[in-house]
Design a protein around this motif. Structure first.
Motif, PDB file in Angstrom:
ATOM      1  N   PHE A 103       0.808  -1.354   0.007  1.00 24.47           N
ATOM      2  CA  PHE A 103      -0.068  -0.106  -0.014  1.00 24.47           C
ATOM      3  C   PHE A 103       0.809   1.321  -0.154  1.00 24.47           C
ATOM      4  O   PHE A 103       0.791   2.111  -0.751  1.00 24.47           O
ATOM      5  N   TYR A 104       1.936   1.367   0.696  1.00 23.68           N
ATOM      6  CA  TYR A 104       2.764   2.262   0.789  1.00 23.68           C
ATOM      7  C   TYR A 104       3.522   2.631  -0.433  1.00 23.68           C
ATOM      8  O   TYR A 104       3.639   3.542  -1.102  1.00 23.68           O
ATOM      9  N   PHE A 105       4.074   1.636  -1.100  1.00 22.25           N
ATOM     10  CA  PHE A 105       4.508   1.381  -2.487  1.00 22.25           C
ATOM     11  C   PHE A 105       3.507   2.215  -3.551  1.00 22.25           C
ATOM     12  O   PHE A 105       3.882   3.072  -4.236  1.00 22.25           O
ATOM     13  N   VAL A 106       2.333   1.692  -3.400  1.00 22.79           N
ATOM     14  CA  VAL A 106       1.274   2.099  -4.350  1.00 22.79           C
ATOM     15  C   VAL A 106       1.078   3.729  -4.271  1.00 22.79           C
ATOM     16  O   VAL A 106       1.025   4.297  -5.261  1.00 22.79           O
ATOM     17  N   GLY A 107       0.896   3.987  -2.962  1.00 25.59           N
ATOM     18  CA  GLY A 107       0.621   5.471  -2.549  1.00 25.59           C
ATOM     19  C   GLY A 107       1.891   6.238  -3.041  1.00 25.59           C
ATOM     20  O   GLY A 107       1.458   7.386  -3.554  1.00 25.59           O
ATOM     21  N   THR A 108       2.976   5.885  -3.116  1.00 22.30           N
ATOM     22  CA  THR A 108       4.225   6.573  -3.297  1.00 22.30           C
ATOM     23  C   THR A 108       4.116   6.720  -4.712  1.00 22.30           C
ATOM     24  O   THR A 108       4.164   7.757  -5.298  1.00 22.30           O
ATOM     25  N   VAL A 109       3.893   5.721  -5.603  1.00 24.03           N
ATOM     26  CA  VAL A 109       3.952   5.795  -7.079  1.00 24.03           C
ATOM     27  C   VAL A 109       2.692   6.904  -7.595  1.00 24.03           C
ATOM     28  O   VAL A 109       2.894   7.577  -8.406  1.00 24.03           O
ATOM     29  N   VAL A 110       1.671   6.609  -6.748  1.00 22.71           N
ATOM     30  CA  VAL A 110       0.441   7.485  -7.472  1.00 22.71           C
ATOM     31  C   VAL A 110       0.569   8.916  -7.021  1.00 22.71           C
ATOM     32  O   VAL A 110       0.247   9.756  -7.916  1.00 22.71           O
ATOM     33  N   SER A 111       1.325   9.266  -5.720  1.00 22.34           N
ATOM     34  CA  SER A 111       1.483  10.567  -5.424  1.00 22.34           C
ATOM     35  C   SER A 111       2.512  11.089  -6.300  1.00 22.34           C
ATOM     36  O   SER A 111       2.621  12.377  -6.091  1.00 22.34           O
ATOM     37  N   THR A 112       3.410  10.432  -6.742  1.00 26.31           N
ATOM     38  CA  THR A 112       4.588  11.095  -7.426  1.00 26.31           C
ATOM     39  C   THR A 112       4.481  11.066  -8.876  1.00 26.31           C
ATOM     40  O   THR A 112       5.068  11.895  -9.496  1.00 26.31           O
ATOM     41  N   ILE A 113       3.878  10.160  -9.428  1.00 27.11           N
ATOM     42  CA  ILE A 113       3.904  10.111 -10.854  1.00 27.11           C
ATOM     43  C   ILE A 113       2.409  10.054 -11.589  1.00 27.11           C
ATOM     44  O   ILE A 113       2.251  10.824 -12.287  1.00 27.11           O
ATOM     45  N   GLY A 114       1.450   9.433 -10.835  1.00 31.60           N
ATOM     46  CA  GLY A 114       0.089   9.552 -11.465  1.00 31.60           C
ATOM     47  C   GLY A 114      -0.597  10.933 -11.124  1.00 31.60           C
ATOM     48  O   GLY A 114      -0.147  11.703 -10.339  1.00 31.60           O
ATOM     49  N   GLU A 115      -1.638  11.201 -12.146  1.00 29.83           N
ATOM     50  CA  GLU A 115      -2.404  12.217 -12.061  1.00 29.83           C
ATOM     51  C   GLU A 115      -3.670  11.961 -12.006  1.00 29.83           C
ATOM     52  O   GLU A 115      -4.212  11.032 -13.071  1.00 29.83           O
ATOM     53  N   VAL A 116      -4.678  12.417 -11.121  1.00 31.15           N
ATOM     54  CA  VAL A 116      -5.912  12.032 -11.273  1.00 31.15           C
ATOM     55  C   VAL A 116      -6.624  13.340 -11.212  1.00 31.15           C
ATOM     56  O   VAL A 116      -6.608  14.416 -10.628  1.00 31.15           O
ATOM     57  N   TYR A 117      -7.595  13.408 -12.306  1.00 38.55           N
ATOM     58  CA  TYR A 117      -8.502  14.633 -12.567  1.00 38.55           C
ATOM     59  C   TYR A 117      -9.860  14.241 -12.260  1.00 38.55           C
ATOM     60  O   TYR A 117     -10.489  13.104 -12.368  1.00 38.55           O
ATOM     61  N   CYS A 118     -10.580  15.331 -11.542  1.00 38.31           N
ATOM     62  CA  CYS A 118     -12.115  15.082 -11.267  1.00 38.31           C
ATOM     63  C   CYS A 118     -12.712  15.833 -12.677  1.00 38.31           C
ATOM     64  O   CYS A 118     -11.827  16.455 -13.500  1.00 38.31           O
ATOM     65  N   ASN A 119     -14.050  15.890 -12.620  1.00 34.18           N
ATOM     66  CA  ASN A 119     -14.573  16.148 -13.879  1.00 34.18           C
ATOM     67  C   ASN A 119     -14.506  17.659 -13.945  1.00 34.18           C
ATOM     68  O   ASN A 119     -14.432  18.398 -15.106  1.00 34.18           O
ATOM     69  N   CYS A 120     -14.013  18.578 -13.102  1.00 38.26           N
ATOM     70  CA  CYS A 120     -13.898  20.004 -13.154  1.00 38.26           C
ATOM     71  C   CYS A 120     -12.133  20.275 -13.481  1.00 38.26           C
ATOM     72  O   CYS A 120     -11.721  21.211 -13.361  1.00 38.26           O
ATOM     73  N   LYS A 121     -11.738  19.412 -13.833  1.00 34.45           N
ATOM     74  CA  LYS A 121     -10.198  19.468 -14.520  1.00 34.45           C
ATOM     75  C   LYS A 121      -9.234  20.025 -13.221  1.00 34.45           C
ATOM     76  O   LYS A 121      -8.096  20.554 -13.651  1.00 34.45           O
ATOM     77  N   ILE A 122      -9.729  19.705 -11.945  1.00 36.71           N
ATOM     78  CA  ILE A 122      -8.547  20.106 -10.946  1.00 36.71           C
ATOM     79  C   ILE A 122      -7.825  18.766 -10.558  1.00 36.71           C
ATOM     80  O   ILE A 122      -8.148  17.860 -10.442  1.00 36.71           O
ATOM     81  N   HIS A 123      -6.483  19.224 -10.478  1.00 41.08           N
ATOM     82  CA  HIS A 123      -5.469  17.946  -9.980  1.00 41.08           C
ATOM     83  C   HIS A 123      -5.980  17.608  -8.592  1.00 41.08           C
ATOM     84  O   HIS A 123      -5.561  18.427  -7.389  1.00 41.08           O
ATOM     85  N   PHE A 124      -6.446  16.464  -8.476  1.00 40.20           N
ATOM     86  CA  PHE A 124      -6.901  16.047  -7.083  1.00 40.20           C
ATOM     87  C   PHE A 124      -5.552  15.804  -6.100  1.00 40.20           C
ATOM     88  O   PHE A 124      -5.649  16.275  -5.012  1.00 40.20           O
ATOM     89  N   LEU A 125      -4.523  15.131  -6.857  1.00 40.61           N
ATOM     90  CA  LEU A 125      -3.538  14.757  -5.995  1.00 40.61           C
ATOM     91  C   LEU A 125      -2.713  15.677  -5.622  1.00 40.61           C
ATOM     92  O   LEU A 125      -2.166  15.830  -4.425  1.00 40.61           O
ATOM     93  N   SER A 126      -2.762  16.860  -6.468  1.00 45.44           N
ATOM     94  CA  SER A 126      -1.708  18.011  -5.977  1.00 45.44           C
ATOM     95  C   SER A 126      -2.444  18.636  -4.889  1.00 45.44           C
ATOM     96  O   SER A 126      -1.741  19.139  -3.960  1.00 45.44           O
ATOM     97  N   GLN A 127      -3.671  18.766  -4.918  1.00 43.67           N
ATOM     98  CA  GLN A 127      -4.218  19.575  -4.055  1.00 43.67           C
ATOM     99  C   GLN A 127      -4.299  18.680  -2.425  1.00 43.67           C
ATOM    100  O   GLN A 127      -4.494  19.463  -1.304  1.00 43.67           O
ATOM    101  N   HIS A 128      -4.494  17.442  -2.556  1.00 37.83           N
ATOM    102  CA  HIS A 128      -4.600  16.586  -1.273  1.00 37.83           C
ATOM    103  C   HIS A 128      -3.245  15.741  -1.020  1.00 37.83           C
ATOM    104  O   HIS A 128      -3.214  14.669  -0.380  1.00 37.83           O
ATOM    105  N   ALA A 129      -2.275  15.982  -1.904  1.00 37.25           N
ATOM    106  CA  ALA A 129      -0.928  15.333  -1.465  1.00 37.25           C
ATOM    107  C   ALA A 129      -0.324  15.411   0.013  1.00 37.25           C
ATOM    108  O   ALA A 129       0.121  14.584   0.578  1.00 37.25           O
ATOM    109  N   PHE A 130      -0.719  16.523   0.555  1.00 33.70           N
ATOM    110  CA  PHE A 130      -0.055  16.723   1.930  1.00 33.70           C
ATOM    111  C   PHE A 130      -1.065  16.052   2.855  1.00 33.70           C
ATOM    112  O   PHE A 130      -0.461  15.178   3.729  1.00 33.70           O
ATOM    113  N   GLN A 131      -2.267  15.817   2.624  1.00 32.33           N
ATOM    114  CA  GLN A 131      -3.298  14.993   3.420  1.00 32.33           C
ATOM    115  C   GLN A 131      -2.887  13.467   3.410  1.00 32.33           C
ATOM    116  O   GLN A 131      -2.890  12.564   4.167  1.00 32.33           O
ATOM    117  N   PHE A 132      -2.513  13.176   1.875  1.00 34.38           N
ATOM    118  CA  PHE A 132      -2.113  11.608   1.647  1.00 34.38           C
ATOM    119  C   PHE A 132      -0.832  11.247   2.518  1.00 34.38           C
ATOM    120  O   PHE A 132      -0.912  10.326   2.834  1.00 34.38           O
TER     121      PHE A 132
END
Length: 149
Positions: A103-132
């Motif tokens: 889980f830690y590995f997947v979280g690291t990959v997603v938070s550093t490489i992946g980009e997830v967009y919501c319908n309103c084109k806001i970068h979800f991970l960049s906004q919530h990276a600190f909480q993650f």
């Protein structure tokens, strides 16, 4: 043959402003990298030499104390390094690839490489990276979590 103003020697035409800016930027980047390398080399090289000398002393002391040949000890340490790189751990606290580690590995990959967009084109991970990161460290390393909350 003399170079004319606005022409690059040996070329068939003038160098345009965009190319000149690009070349100037490339030159500054190379100079910046060279200066950075000089600074890091000056700061880190003496410490590296000291660490290498301490290691040589420890190696010598250990081989003499336990009556091991340097060749055998070097081979054993090489095998240990290979096992460590492969993920084999000496401590048996928990396996590296249990569910929590995965889980830690997947979280690291997603938070550093992946980009997830919501319908309103806001970068979800960049906004919530600190909480993650705080959640991740609380789950994986509870002692480190206090630094992120």
């Amino acid at each position: 043959m003399a170079c004319r103003s606005g022409y690059c020697c040996g070329s068939s035409g003038p160098i345009n402003e965009d190319n000149a800016r690009f070349l100037l930027l490339a030159l500054f980047i190379v100079l910046y990298l060279l200066c950075g390398a000089a600074v890091f080399s000056a700061l880190e090289q003496p410490k590296e030499r000291e660490a290498k000398e301490r290691w040589a002393q420890r190696f010598e002391h250990f081989s003499q104390k336990y009556n091991l040949s340097k060749k055998d000890l070097r081979n054993f340490l090489k095998n240990y390094e290979e096992a460590n790189v492969a993920g084999i751990r000496v401590d048996t606290i928990r396996p590296r690839w249990d569910f929590t580690g995965a889980f830690y590995f997947v979280g690291t990959v997603v938070s550093t490489i992946g980009e997830v967009y919501c319908n309103c084109k806001i970068h979800f991970l960049s906004q919530h990276a600190f909480q993650f990161e705080s959640i991740k460290y609380n789950l994986i390393e509870p002692t480190l979590g206090k630094y992120f909350l």
